[in-house]
Motif scaffolding. Sequence first.
Motif, PDB file in Angstrom:
ATOM      1  N   ILE A 101      67.277  81.650  14.168  1.00  0.00           N
ATOM      2  CA  ILE A 101      67.550  81.447  12.748  1.00  0.00           C
ATOM      3  C   ILE A 101      66.647  82.382  11.944  1.00  0.00           C
ATOM      4  CG2 ILE A 101      67.559  79.802  10.833  1.00  0.00           C
ATOM      5  CD1 ILE A 101      67.942  77.569  12.855  1.00  0.00           C
ATOM      6  N   ASN A 102      67.245  83.195  11.103  1.00  0.00           N
ATOM      7  CA  ASN A 102      66.472  84.141  10.310  1.00  0.00           C
ATOM      8  C   ASN A 102      65.880  83.487   9.069  1.00  0.00           C
ATOM      9  OD1 ASN A 102      65.439  86.647   9.373  1.00  0.00           O
ATOM     10  ND2 ASN A 102      67.243  86.887   8.061  1.00  0.00           N
ATOM     11  N   LYS A 103      66.714  82.707   8.374  1.00  0.00           N
ATOM     12  CA  LYS A 103      66.263  82.102   7.122  1.00  0.00           C
ATOM     13  C   LYS A 103      67.161  80.916   6.786  1.00  0.00           C
ATOM     14  CE  LYS A 103      65.242  84.960   3.756  1.00  0.00           C
ATOM     15  NZ  LYS A 103      65.415  85.883   2.583  1.00  0.00           N
ATOM     16  N   VAL A 104      66.593  79.931   6.102  1.00  0.00           N
ATOM     17  CA  VAL A 104      67.370  78.779   5.636  1.00  0.00           C
ATOM     18  C   VAL A 104      67.299  78.732   4.115  1.00  0.00           C
ATOM     19  CG1 VAL A 104      67.512  76.258   5.584  1.00  0.00           C
ATOM     20  CG2 VAL A 104      67.105  77.438   7.755  1.00  0.00           C
ATOM     21  N   PHE A 105      68.427  78.476   3.490  1.00  0.00           N
ATOM     22  CA  PHE A 105      68.505  78.385   2.033  1.00  0.00           C
ATOM     23  C   PHE A 105      68.781  76.936   1.646  1.00  0.00           C
ATOM     24  CE2 PHE A 105      70.063  82.486   3.480  1.00  0.00           C
ATOM     25  CZ  PHE A 105      69.350  83.387   2.697  1.00  0.00           C
TER      26      PHE A 105
ATOM     27  N   LYS B  29      72.537  76.686  -6.781  1.00  0.00           N
ATOM     28  CA  LYS B  29      73.764  76.204  -6.129  1.00  0.00           C
ATOM     29  C   LYS B  29      74.825  77.307  -6.081  1.00  0.00           C
ATOM     30  CE  LYS B  29      77.337  72.619  -6.481  1.00  0.00           C
ATOM     31  NZ  LYS B  29      78.488  73.536  -6.631  1.00  0.00           N
ATOM     32  N   SER B  30      74.855  78.149  -7.107  1.00  0.00           N
ATOM     33  CA  SER B  30      75.856  79.209  -7.167  1.00  0.00           C
ATOM     34  C   SER B  30      75.738  80.172  -5.985  1.00  0.00           C
ATOM     35  CB  SER B  30      75.734  79.990  -8.478  1.00  0.00           C
ATOM     36  OG  SER B  30      74.429  80.536  -8.614  1.00  0.00           O
ATOM     37  N   LYS B  31      74.522  80.431  -5.539  1.00  0.00           N
ATOM     38  CA  LYS B  31      74.335  81.322  -4.388  1.00  0.00           C
ATOM     39  C   LYS B  31      74.895  80.685  -3.123  1.00  0.00           C
ATOM     40  CE  LYS B  31      70.947  84.030  -1.763  1.00  0.00           C
ATOM     41  NZ  LYS B  31      71.745  85.269  -1.826  1.00  0.00           N
ATOM     42  N   LEU B  32      74.639  79.385  -2.939  1.00  0.00           N
ATOM     43  CA  LEU B  32      75.190  78.691  -1.774  1.00  0.00           C
ATOM     44  C   LEU B  32      76.713  78.655  -1.836  1.00  0.00           C
ATOM     45  CD1 LEU B  32      72.691  75.710  -1.418  1.00  0.00           C
ATOM     46  CD2 LEU B  32      72.885  77.682   0.086  1.00  0.00           C
ATOM     47  N   ASP B  33      77.246  78.485  -3.038  1.00  0.00           N
ATOM     48  CA  ASP B  33      78.706  78.477  -3.198  1.00  0.00           C
ATOM     49  C   ASP B  33      79.308  79.805  -2.757  1.00  0.00           C
ATOM     50  OD1 ASP B  33      78.577  75.916  -4.224  1.00  0.00           O
ATOM     51  OD2 ASP B  33      78.661  76.552  -6.326  1.00  0.00           O
ATOM     52  N   GLN B  34      78.585  80.901  -3.000  1.00  0.00           N
ATOM     53  CA  GLN B  34      79.078  82.225  -2.629  1.00  0.00           C
ATOM     54  C   GLN B  34      79.025  82.464  -1.117  1.00  0.00           C
ATOM     55  OE1 GLN B  34      76.687  84.969  -4.880  1.00  0.00           O
ATOM     56  NE2 GLN B  34      77.429  84.234  -6.860  1.00  0.00           N
ATOM     57  N   MET B  35      78.143  81.741  -0.437  1.00  0.00           N
ATOM     58  CA  MET B  35      77.964  81.962   1.000  1.00  0.00           C
ATOM     59  C   MET B  35      79.099  81.394   1.836  1.00  0.00           C
ATOM     60  SD  MET B  35      73.924  81.214   1.642  1.00  0.00           S
ATOM     61  CE  MET B  35      72.650  82.256   0.916  1.00  0.00           C
ATOM     62  N   SER B  36      79.766  80.367   1.351  1.00  0.00           N
ATOM     63  CA  SER B  36      80.780  79.700   2.158  1.00  0.00           C
ATOM     64  C   SER B  36      81.829  79.075   1.270  1.00  0.00           C
ATOM     65  CB  SER B  36      80.136  78.634   3.051  1.00  0.00           C
ATOM     66  OG  SER B  36      81.112  77.912   3.758  1.00  0.00           O
ATOM     67  N   ASP B  37      83.057  79.001   1.792  1.00  0.00           N
ATOM     68  CA  ASP B  37      84.131  78.348   1.043  1.00  0.00           C
ATOM     69  C   ASP B  37      84.349  76.908   1.502  1.00  0.00           C
ATOM     70  OD1 ASP B  37      85.173  78.845   3.511  1.00  0.00           O
ATOM     71  OD2 ASP B  37      86.897  80.015   2.825  1.00  0.00           O
ATOM     72  N   VAL B  38      83.389  76.363   2.250  1.00  0.00           N
ATOM     73  CA  VAL B  38      83.434  74.952   2.641  1.00  0.00           C
ATOM     74  C   VAL B  38      82.223  74.242   2.056  1.00  0.00           C
ATOM     75  CG1 VAL B  38      84.696  75.423   4.764  1.00  0.00           C
ATOM     76  CG2 VAL B  38      82.223  75.403   4.828  1.00  0.00           C
ATOM     77  N   PRO B  39      82.269  72.920   1.863  1.00  0.00           N
ATOM     78  CA  PRO B  39      81.142  72.189   1.274  1.00  0.00           C
ATOM     79  C   PRO B  39      79.845  72.418   2.049  1.00  0.00           C
ATOM     80  CG  PRO B  39      83.086  70.794   1.361  1.00  0.00           C
ATOM     81  CD  PRO B  39      83.434  72.034   2.112  1.00  0.00           C
ATOM     82  N   HIS B  40      78.777  72.770   1.338  1.00  0.00           N
ATOM     83  CA  HIS B  40      77.531  73.155   2.012  1.00  0.00           C
ATOM     84  C   HIS B  40      76.452  72.082   1.994  1.00  0.00           C
ATOM     85  CE1 HIS B  40      76.107  73.804  -2.076  1.00  0.00           C
ATOM     86  NE2 HIS B  40      77.065  74.689  -2.281  1.00  0.00           N
ATOM     87  N   GLN B  41      76.639  71.009   1.207  1.00  0.00           N
ATOM     88  CA  GLN B  41      75.678  69.900   1.152  1.00  0.00           C
ATOM     89  C   GLN B  41      74.267  70.369   0.773  1.00  0.00           C
ATOM     90  OE1 GLN B  41      76.480  68.521   5.241  1.00  0.00           O
ATOM     91  NE2 GLN B  41      77.244  66.618   4.344  1.00  0.00           N
ATOM     92  N   GLY B  42      74.205  71.491   0.052  1.00  0.00           N
ATOM     93  CA  GLY B  42      72.918  71.952  -0.450  1.00  0.00           C
ATOM     94  C   GLY B  42      72.056  72.701   0.538  1.00  0.00           C
ATOM     95  N   ILE B  43      72.645  73.124   1.672  1.00  0.00           N
ATOM     96  CA  ILE B  43      71.826  73.826   2.670  1.00  0.00           C
ATOM     97  C   ILE B  43      72.685  74.801   3.468  1.00  0.00           C
ATOM     98  CG2 ILE B  43      72.131  72.036   4.441  1.00  0.00           C
ATOM     99  CD1 ILE B  43      69.141  72.582   5.202  1.00  0.00           C
ATOM    100  N   ALA B  44      72.101  75.957   3.772  1.00  0.00           N
ATOM    101  CA  ALA B  44      72.771  76.974   4.582  1.00  0.00           C
ATOM    102  C   ALA B  44      71.722  77.692   5.422  1.00  0.00           C
ATOM    103  CB  ALA B  44      73.516  77.973   3.698  1.00  0.00           C
ATOM    104  N   ALA B  45      72.163  78.290   6.510  1.00  0.00           N
ATOM    105  CA  ALA B  45      71.237  79.017   7.377  1.00  0.00           C
ATOM    106  C   ALA B  45      71.858  80.343   7.799  1.00  0.00           C
ATOM    107  CB  ALA B  45      70.879  78.188   8.608  1.00  0.00           C
ATOM    108  N   GLN B  46      71.006  81.345   7.883  1.00  0.00           N
ATOM    109  CA  GLN B  46      71.401  82.672   8.361  1.00  0.00           C
ATOM    110  C   GLN B  46      70.993  82.750   9.831  1.00  0.00           C
ATOM    111  OE1 GLN B  46      69.233  86.131   6.713  1.00  0.00           O
ATOM    112  NE2 GLN B  46      71.170  86.656   5.725  1.00  0.00           N
TER     113      GLN B  46
END
Length: 244
Positions: free
Chosen positions: A22-26, A55-72
Motif C-alpha cells: 500500500i503506497n498511501k491511504v486517503f 470528499k470531492s477528491k475521494l469522489d473523483q477516485m472511484s465511481d462506487v461509494p467510498h465510505q470516506g476512505i481509499a487506498a493506493q
Amino acid sequence: MNEDIIVGRHAVKSAAASDREINKVFIQEGINKQQIKPILDLLKERKIMVQQVPKSKLDQMSDVPHQGIAAQISPYDYTELEDFIEAVKDKTATVMILDGLEDPHNLGSIIRTADAIGVDGIIIPKRRSVTLNATVVKASTGAIEHVPVMRVTNLAQTMDRLKEAGFWICGTDAQQSVDYRKMDADMPLAIVIGSEGEGMSRLVKEKCDFLVHLPMVGHVNSLNASVAAGLLMYEVYRKRHAID
C-alpha cells in the motif's frame, strides 16, 4: 509501478491486514476516526502514510461509494494455473470457471461467497471478461485477499489441464442437464458459470463432463450469475459437510 485505487472500509482493512503493498491511504476530512480506528491502527503498525483529503477528491477516485476512505495499492497479482494445481493436488478442491462474466459486481460477489465457503480458486479468461478492478475489490468486501484468481488465455485448454489434474467439469445449462441437487461432489470439481447474457460458450459447454440446472417455477427463467454461482457453491459445501 502501476497502482490501483481501492475504496471502502472492508476493502482497505483487508488490504492493510494482508501483505498487499500500500503506497498511501486517503481519508475524508472530518471523518469520525473512532469509527475507522481498527484500520488506522493497522496502517500505523505498517507505517503506511495516511492523508486527509476533501470528499470531492475521494469522489473523483472511484465511481462506487467510498465510505470516506481509499487506498493506493499495487495491482493485484493473478495466480498461475500450475501453481494453483500444485497447491490443491492433495485435496478435494473446488474452482469456479467464469466464462465471459462482465459485471464487476457479480465477480466481487462470487469472490466473497467463494471465500465464505472455502472455494479454492476462480478462473477468468483474459478476453471478454471483467478484471480485478476497484469495483470488484469493493464488492468482495476484502475476500479478494484470500481467494486465488487465475486469468487464462484459453478456457478450453485450461479445462483440459484441470481434467488431467483430476478435476471433473460441471457446466450450468438449462437444457439436457440434471437438477443441481443431484450432482456428485465427492471429487475435485470445476464449476462453470456462463456470462450474464449468453451463458456458456459452445466450446466450453462441449468440454464439460456433465451439466446441471437450477430448477425455477416463477415467471423469470434465469438467475443473476452471482446468485447462481452462490447456490452451486453452497450445494457443494452441503454435500461435503454433513451436519453433526
